[in-house]
Design a protein around this motif. Sequence first.
Motif, PDB file in Angstrom:
ATOM      1  N   TYR A  68       0.841  -1.199   0.000  1.00  0.00           N
ATOM      2  CA  TYR A  68       0.000   0.000   0.000  1.00  0.00           C
ATOM      3  C   TYR A  68       0.876   1.248   0.000  1.00  0.00           C
ATOM      4  N   PHE A  69       1.881   1.265   0.850  1.00  0.00           N
ATOM      5  CA  PHE A  69       2.743   2.441   0.993  1.00  0.00           C
ATOM      6  C   PHE A  69       3.705   2.587  -0.177  1.00  0.00           C
ATOM      7  N   ASP A  70       4.063   1.469  -0.819  1.00  0.00           N
ATOM      8  CA  ASP A  70       4.955   1.522  -1.975  1.00  0.00           C
ATOM      9  C   ASP A  70       4.288   2.188  -3.174  1.00  0.00           C
ATOM     10  N   LYS A  71       2.972   2.244  -3.181  1.00  0.00           N
ATOM     11  CA  LYS A  71       2.254   2.888  -4.287  1.00  0.00           C
ATOM     12  C   LYS A  71       2.249   4.413  -4.134  1.00  0.00           C
ATOM     13  N   ASP A  83       7.975  11.139  -1.672  1.00  0.00           N
ATOM     14  CA  ASP A  83       7.628  12.452  -1.130  1.00  0.00           C
ATOM     15  C   ASP A  83       6.105  12.692  -1.160  1.00  0.00           C
ATOM     16  N   GLY A  84       5.359  11.593  -1.249  1.00  0.00           N
ATOM     17  CA  GLY A  84       3.907  11.691  -1.306  1.00  0.00           C
ATOM     18  C   GLY A  84       3.295  12.180   0.002  1.00  0.00           C
ATOM     19  N   ILE A  85       2.098  12.747  -0.108  1.00  0.00           N
ATOM     20  CA  ILE A  85       1.375  13.300   1.042  1.00  0.00           C
ATOM     21  C   ILE A  85       0.007  12.630   1.134  1.00  0.00           C
ATOM     22  N   TYR A  86      -0.392  12.289   2.351  1.00  0.00           N
ATOM     23  CA  TYR A  86      -1.732  11.754   2.623  1.00  0.00           C
ATOM     24  C   TYR A  86      -2.399  12.680   3.638  1.00  0.00           C
ATOM     25  N   ILE A  87      -3.564  13.187   3.279  1.00  0.00           N
ATOM     26  CA  ILE A  87      -4.324  14.036   4.193  1.00  0.00           C
ATOM     27  C   ILE A  87      -5.574  13.281   4.593  1.00  0.00           C
ATOM     28  N   GLY A  88      -5.708  13.043   5.892  1.00  0.00           N
ATOM     29  CA  GLY A  88      -6.851  12.305   6.406  1.00  0.00           C
ATOM     30  C   GLY A  88      -8.014  13.218   6.755  1.00  0.00           C
ATOM     31  N   THR A  89      -8.973  12.666   7.466  1.00  0.00           N
ATOM     32  CA  THR A  89     -10.207  13.401   7.765  1.00  0.00           C
ATOM     33  C   THR A  89     -10.077  14.366   8.937  1.00  0.00           C
ATOM     34  N   ASP A  90      -9.102  14.159   9.804  1.00  0.00           N
ATOM     35  CA  ASP A  90      -8.906  15.048  10.950  1.00  0.00           C
ATOM     36  C   ASP A  90      -8.006  16.213  10.540  1.00  0.00           C
ATOM     37  N   LYS A  91      -8.224  17.371  11.132  1.00  0.00           N
ATOM     38  CA  LYS A  91      -7.438  18.545  10.755  1.00  0.00           C
ATOM     39  C   LYS A  91      -5.945  18.380  11.054  1.00  0.00           C
ATOM     40  N   THR A  92      -5.590  17.417  11.902  1.00  0.00           N
ATOM     41  CA  THR A  92      -4.173  17.198  12.237  1.00  0.00           C
ATOM     42  C   THR A  92      -3.514  16.179  11.302  1.00  0.00           C
ATOM     43  N   GLU A  93      -4.270  15.610  10.403  1.00  0.00           N
ATOM     44  CA  GLU A  93      -3.760  14.496   9.597  1.00  0.00           C
ATOM     45  C   GLU A  93      -3.229  14.952   8.231  1.00  0.00           C
ATOM     46  N   ARG A  94      -1.976  15.355   8.238  1.00  0.00           N
ATOM     47  CA  ARG A  94      -1.233  15.624   6.999  1.00  0.00           C
ATOM     48  C   ARG A  94       0.124  14.954   7.160  1.00  0.00           C
ATOM     49  N   TRP A  95       0.299  13.880   6.415  1.00  0.00           N
ATOM     50  CA  TRP A  95       1.494  13.070   6.605  1.00  0.00           C
ATOM     51  C   TRP A  95       2.294  12.905   5.322  1.00  0.00           C
ATOM     52  N   THR A 138      -9.699  13.053  -3.222  1.00  0.00           N
ATOM     53  CA  THR A 138      -9.045  13.537  -4.425  1.00  0.00           C
ATOM     54  C   THR A 138      -7.597  13.077  -4.376  1.00  0.00           C
ATOM     55  N   GLY A 139      -7.026  12.895  -5.539  1.00  0.00           N
ATOM     56  CA  GLY A 139      -5.647  12.455  -5.582  1.00  0.00           C
ATOM     57  C   GLY A 139      -4.925  12.941  -6.813  1.00  0.00           C
ATOM     58  N   VAL A 140      -3.605  12.942  -6.716  1.00  0.00           N
ATOM     59  CA  VAL A 140      -2.733  13.274  -7.833  1.00  0.00           C
ATOM     60  C   VAL A 140      -1.744  12.125  -7.976  1.00  0.00           C
ATOM     61  N   ILE A 141      -1.624  11.645  -9.192  1.00  0.00           N
ATOM     62  CA  ILE A 141      -0.736  10.526  -9.501  1.00  0.00           C
ATOM     63  C   ILE A 141       0.247  10.992 -10.567  1.00  0.00           C
ATOM     64  N   ARG A 142       1.474  10.532 -10.439  1.00  0.00           N
ATOM     65  CA  ARG A 142       2.469  10.798 -11.476  1.00  0.00           C
ATOM     66  C   ARG A 142       2.821   9.474 -12.133  1.00  0.00           C
ATOM     67  N   GLN A 143       2.887   9.494 -13.460  1.00  0.00           N
ATOM     68  CA  GLN A 143       3.317   8.303 -14.184  1.00  0.00           C
ATOM     69  C   GLN A 143       4.805   8.433 -14.466  1.00  0.00           C
ATOM     70  N   THR A 144       5.570   7.462 -14.005  1.00  0.00           N
ATOM     71  CA  THR A 144       7.022   7.460 -14.201  1.00  0.00           C
ATOM     72  C   THR A 144       7.394   6.256 -15.066  1.00  0.00           C
ATOM     73  N   ALA A 145       8.654   6.129 -15.378  1.00  0.00           N
ATOM     74  CA  ALA A 145       9.130   4.968 -16.138  1.00  0.00           C
ATOM     75  C   ALA A 145       8.890   3.674 -15.359  1.00  0.00           C
ATOM     76  N   ILE A 191       1.410   7.674  -6.232  1.00  0.00           N
ATOM     77  CA  ILE A 191       0.490   8.660  -5.670  1.00  0.00           C
ATOM     78  C   ILE A 191       1.320   9.761  -5.013  1.00  0.00           C
ATOM     79  N   LYS A 192       1.150  10.977  -5.515  1.00  0.00           N
ATOM     80  CA  LYS A 192       1.882  12.121  -4.972  1.00  0.00           C
ATOM     81  C   LYS A 192       1.088  12.810  -3.863  1.00  0.00           C
ATOM     82  N   HIS A 193      -0.238  12.752  -3.977  1.00  0.00           N
ATOM     83  CA  HIS A 193      -1.082  13.465  -3.016  1.00  0.00           C
ATOM     84  C   HIS A 193      -2.447  12.781  -2.976  1.00  0.00           C
TER      85      HIS A 193
END
Length: 169
Positions: free
Chosen positions: A50-53, A57-69, A122-129, A134-136
């Motif tokens: 899950y985390f390898d995807k 430098d990816g960011i995950y923002i959860g439902t709580d205002k403190t959740e930006r990882w 919402t999410g942002v994905i980058r396609q690499t070689a 998942i970037k965000h």
Amino acid sequence: MKKILSTLLAALAMHATQVHAADDVAVVASRVAQFIDEWHDDAAHARLQYFDKMAKDGIYIGTDKTERWSREEFKIWARRFFERPSAWAFKSFNRHINMSEDRQWIWFDEQLQTQMGICQATGVIRQTAQGFEIKHYQLSLTVPNELTDYLSAGVKKLDEKQAEQVPKK
């Protein structure tokens, strides 16, 4: 006659290119949808891939205002959930995928069936070689408009209570 033929051939070539480009978009969108579904399935089965995807430098923002990882912070926070047979189970039922012309940047939004009820993300994905990453990603609870005043008053009350508990210097 030569001019008509060359115009016709140019039009056919342009049409073929446009059809091919449309096919490319559809193919990439299908691959992206599969990638996101696999990502959600990794969490549903507590697989650490899950985390390898996520990008390093990816960011995950959860439902709580403190959740930006960052990815690593999120991995540490979520460790206890991934020790169970299922971390969480999100099932997308409404997703929209868009991308840049070069197909390297993909952004999407989705509605999810979750243990919290219906959520949006919402999410942002980058396609690499090497593939997609998942970037965000930002997860949000859905709040019916009829409940907004009630919930925002509750949040404000909780914030005030927590502020009162902070020791004064």
